[in-house]
Design a protein around this motif. Structure first.
Motif, short mmCIF file in Angstrom:
data_model
loop_
_atom_site.label_atom_id
_atom_site.label_comp_id
_atom_site.label_asym_id
_atom_site.label_seq_id
_atom_site.Cartn_x
_atom_site.Cartn_y
_atom_site.Cartn_z
N ALA A 54 14.18 -5.35 1.54
CA ALA A 54 12.98 -4.73 0.95
C ALA A 54 13.35 -3.32 0.50
CB ALA A 54 11.84 -4.77 1.95
N GLY A 55 12.84 -2.29 1.18
CA GLY A 55 13.17 -0.92 0.79
C GLY A 55 14.57 -0.50 1.22
N LEU A 93 14.34 -8.35 -2.63
CA LEU A 93 12.98 -8.73 -3.05
C LEU A 93 12.39 -7.77 -4.09
CD1 LEU A 93 11.47 -9.53 0.50
CD2 LEU A 93 12.67 -11.09 -1.06
N ALA A 123 3.60 -7.45 0.37
CA ALA A 123 4.67 -7.07 1.30
C ALA A 123 5.58 -5.99 0.74
CB ALA A 123 5.51 -8.31 1.63
N GLY A 130 7.61 9.06 7.84
CA GLY A 130 8.87 9.65 7.37
C GLY A 130 8.68 10.81 6.40
N ARG A 151 10.48 4.44 -0.92
CA ARG A 151 11.30 3.21 -0.87
C ARG A 151 10.76 2.20 0.13
NH1 ARG A 151 13.77 1.36 -4.69
NH2 ARG A 151 14.84 -0.04 -3.26
N ALA A 199 7.53 2.42 15.04
CA ALA A 199 7.01 2.35 13.68
C ALA A 199 5.48 2.43 13.67
CB ALA A 199 7.47 1.06 13.01
N LYS A 223 -1.31 10.60 15.48
CA LYS A 223 0.12 10.40 15.73
C LYS A 223 0.76 11.70 16.17
CE LYS A 223 4.26 9.48 12.87
NZ LYS A 223 4.74 8.88 11.61
N ARG A 238 10.02 11.84 12.12
CA ARG A 238 8.57 11.60 12.04
C ARG A 238 8.19 10.22 12.57
NH1 ARG A 238 5.43 13.40 7.02
NH2 ARG A 238 3.75 13.44 8.54
C1 LIG Z 1 14.68 8.95 7.91
C2 LIG Z 1 13.68 7.85 8.18
C3 LIG Z 1 12.46 8.19 8.72
C4 LIG Z 1 11.51 7.18 8.99
N1 LIG Z 1 10.31 7.54 9.54
C5 LIG Z 1 9.41 6.58 9.81
C6 LIG Z 1 8.14 6.91 10.38
O1 LIG Z 1 7.77 8.06 10.59
N2 LIG Z 1 7.29 5.88 10.65
C7 LIG Z 1 7.61 4.57 10.38
O2 LIG Z 1 6.80 3.69 10.64
N3 LIG Z 1 8.79 4.24 9.83
C8 LIG Z 1 9.68 5.20 9.53
N4 LIG Z 1 10.88 4.86 8.96
C9 LIG Z 1 11.14 3.43 8.64
C10 LIG Z 1 10.59 3.11 7.25
O3 LIG Z 1 9.18 3.02 7.33
C11 LIG Z 1 11.13 1.78 6.69
O4 LIG Z 1 10.59 1.70 5.43
C12 LIG Z 1 10.79 0.52 7.42
O5 LIG Z 1 11.14 0.52 8.75
C13 LIG Z 1 11.52 -0.68 6.82
O6 LIG Z 1 10.99 -0.98 5.60
P1 LIG Z 1 11.91 -1.32 4.39
O7 LIG Z 1 11.01 -1.73 3.29
O8 LIG Z 1 12.85 -0.23 4.13
O9 LIG Z 1 12.67 -2.63 4.93
P2 LIG Z 1 14.20 -3.04 4.97
O10 LIG Z 1 14.98 -1.97 5.66
O11 LIG Z 1 14.67 -3.48 3.64
O12 LIG Z 1 14.10 -4.35 5.90
C14 LIG Z 1 13.78 -4.24 7.27
C15 LIG Z 1 13.84 -5.64 7.91
O13 LIG Z 1 12.76 -6.45 7.48
C16 LIG Z 1 13.23 -7.64 6.83
N5 LIG Z 1 12.30 -7.86 5.73
C17 LIG Z 1 11.97 -6.98 4.76
N6 LIG Z 1 10.99 -7.46 3.99
C18 LIG Z 1 10.71 -8.69 4.45
C19 LIG Z 1 9.76 -9.70 4.07
N7 LIG Z 1 8.89 -9.52 3.06
N8 LIG Z 1 9.72 -10.84 4.79
C20 LIG Z 1 10.56 -11.03 5.83
N9 LIG Z 1 11.46 -10.12 6.25
C21 LIG Z 1 11.53 -8.95 5.56
C22 LIG Z 1 14.65 -7.34 6.41
O14 LIG Z 1 15.44 -8.51 6.33
C23 LIG Z 1 15.10 -6.44 7.56
O15 LIG Z 1 15.46 -7.21 8.69
C24 LIG Z 1 11.82 5.83 8.68
C25 LIG Z 1 13.07 5.49 8.11
C26 LIG Z 1 13.98 6.50 7.86
C27 LIG Z 1 15.30 6.12 7.24
#
Ligand SMILES: Cc1cc2nc3c(=O)[nH]c(=O)nc-3n(C[C@H](O)[C@H](O)[C@H](O)COP(=O)(O)OP(=O)(O)OC[C@H]3O[C@@H](n4cnc5c(N)ncnc54)[C@H](O)[C@@H]3O)c2cc1C
Length: 266
Positions: free
Chosen positions: A29-30, A51, A71, A99, A106, A120, A175, A182
């Protein structure tokens, strides 16, 4: 990083087929969580199914008393959405608290709940608002979705397509975030709908949970004072360099009261 084959389908059907055809396929995803874990060789897969080109997976829609969020909808889009802001402002506030700008631009709601990080934010929003997680196979109630540390009810190759949030009468978000990332040290989503209250806590245990005693008190009287005297036991809570168990237990009470006040102020 271990080698893998990269796929970029532009339809849900093609993504499903790619995952079904792979012995060890993974959706991307992101990439905010998955990319670093793959980079550090903590995760690997034979096929990475991106995706990001699947338009049908992104977007926000209000219908039948619910807000449906695709999603692949980014945290920044939820934070800025007029539909979410009007119907469930606490959910927009949650998304805005994630974050930093880069992560919010992203990261996606689907990725966040599928990764199920214990700190999270979205898991508390999904559970605290009594949402339903829709996949390409079924609909899963929030109460059944989060099953453990980085674990969900998803089966191999199952894709989250959207999340449906019923619109509550009231909802509030509070929070205490880690100052660097964060991520939640402790965060709480409360809601009130049809006389029933929900209180969902993230950051405090292996995975998000509901605080039943607080919910009963708030159903009887939806006021911060209703939580006076309800102590969260520290046994079983997370402990790390940011907060020990006793402090986290204390924070659950403080954040729950703040969330109720937030709900009443909206
Ligand atoms: C510096 C930093 C700070 C952050 N701070 C926070 C915060 O304050 N609060 C918070 O909640 N989060 C935080 N995050 C996490 C952030 O919210 C991410 O976006 C999130 O954890 C994962 O989302 P993503 O879209 O990047 O997923 P990805 O990293 O692409 O995927 C995560 C997992 O989900 C699976 N997946 C993704 N989409 C699907 C789908 N549609 N169906 C089935 N499986 C799927 C992937 O295979 C993988 O296993 C932070 C991340 C970073 C790097």
């Amino acid at each position: 990083m271990y080698p893998f084959t990269y796929h970029r389908p532009d339809s849900l059907d093609e993504a499903r087929a790619r995952l079904a055809a792979s012995e060890d396929g993974r959706p991307l995803a992101g990439g905010m969580s998955l990319m670093p874990t793959m980079r550090f060789r903590l995760a690997s897969c034979a096929d990475l199914v991106d995706l990001n080109a699947i338009e049908e997976l992104a977007g926000i829609e209000r219908r039948n008393g619910q807000i449906r969020i695709g999603a692949m909808t980014r945290h920044a889009a939820v934070a800025a959405s007029p539909e979410v802001g009007e119907a469930i402002p606490a959910l927009a506030a949650l998304a805005a608290s994630i974050g930093d700008v880069q992560v919010r631009n992203r990261g996606t709601i689907g990725g966040s709940i599928c990764f199920a990080d214990p700190a999270a934010d979205y898991p508390a929003g999904v559970l605290g608002l009594g949402a339903t997680v829709n996949t390409d196979r079924r609909a899963v109630a929030a109460d059944d979705f989060f099953t453990g540390l980085y674990e969900t009810a998803l089966e191999d190759g199952e894709l989250v397509t959207s999340v449906d949030f019923p619109i509550p009468e009231r909802a509030g978000w509070a929070k205490l975030g880690n100052q660097a990332s964060r991520f939640a040290v402790v965060a709480v989503m409360v809601s009130l709908a049809g006389g029933a209250a929900r209180v969902a806590v993230t950051g405090a245990r292996t995975h998000v949970f509901r605080a039943a005693e607080m919910e009963a008190a708030l159903a009887a009287n939806f006021a911060a004072e209703a939580l006076d005297g309800i102590a969260m036991p520290s046994e079983g809570l997370n402990e790390d360099l940011h907060a020990d168990r006793d402090y986290r237990a204390h924070l659950v009470g403080v954040m729950a009261k703040r969330a109720v006040r937030d709900a009443l102020a909206r």
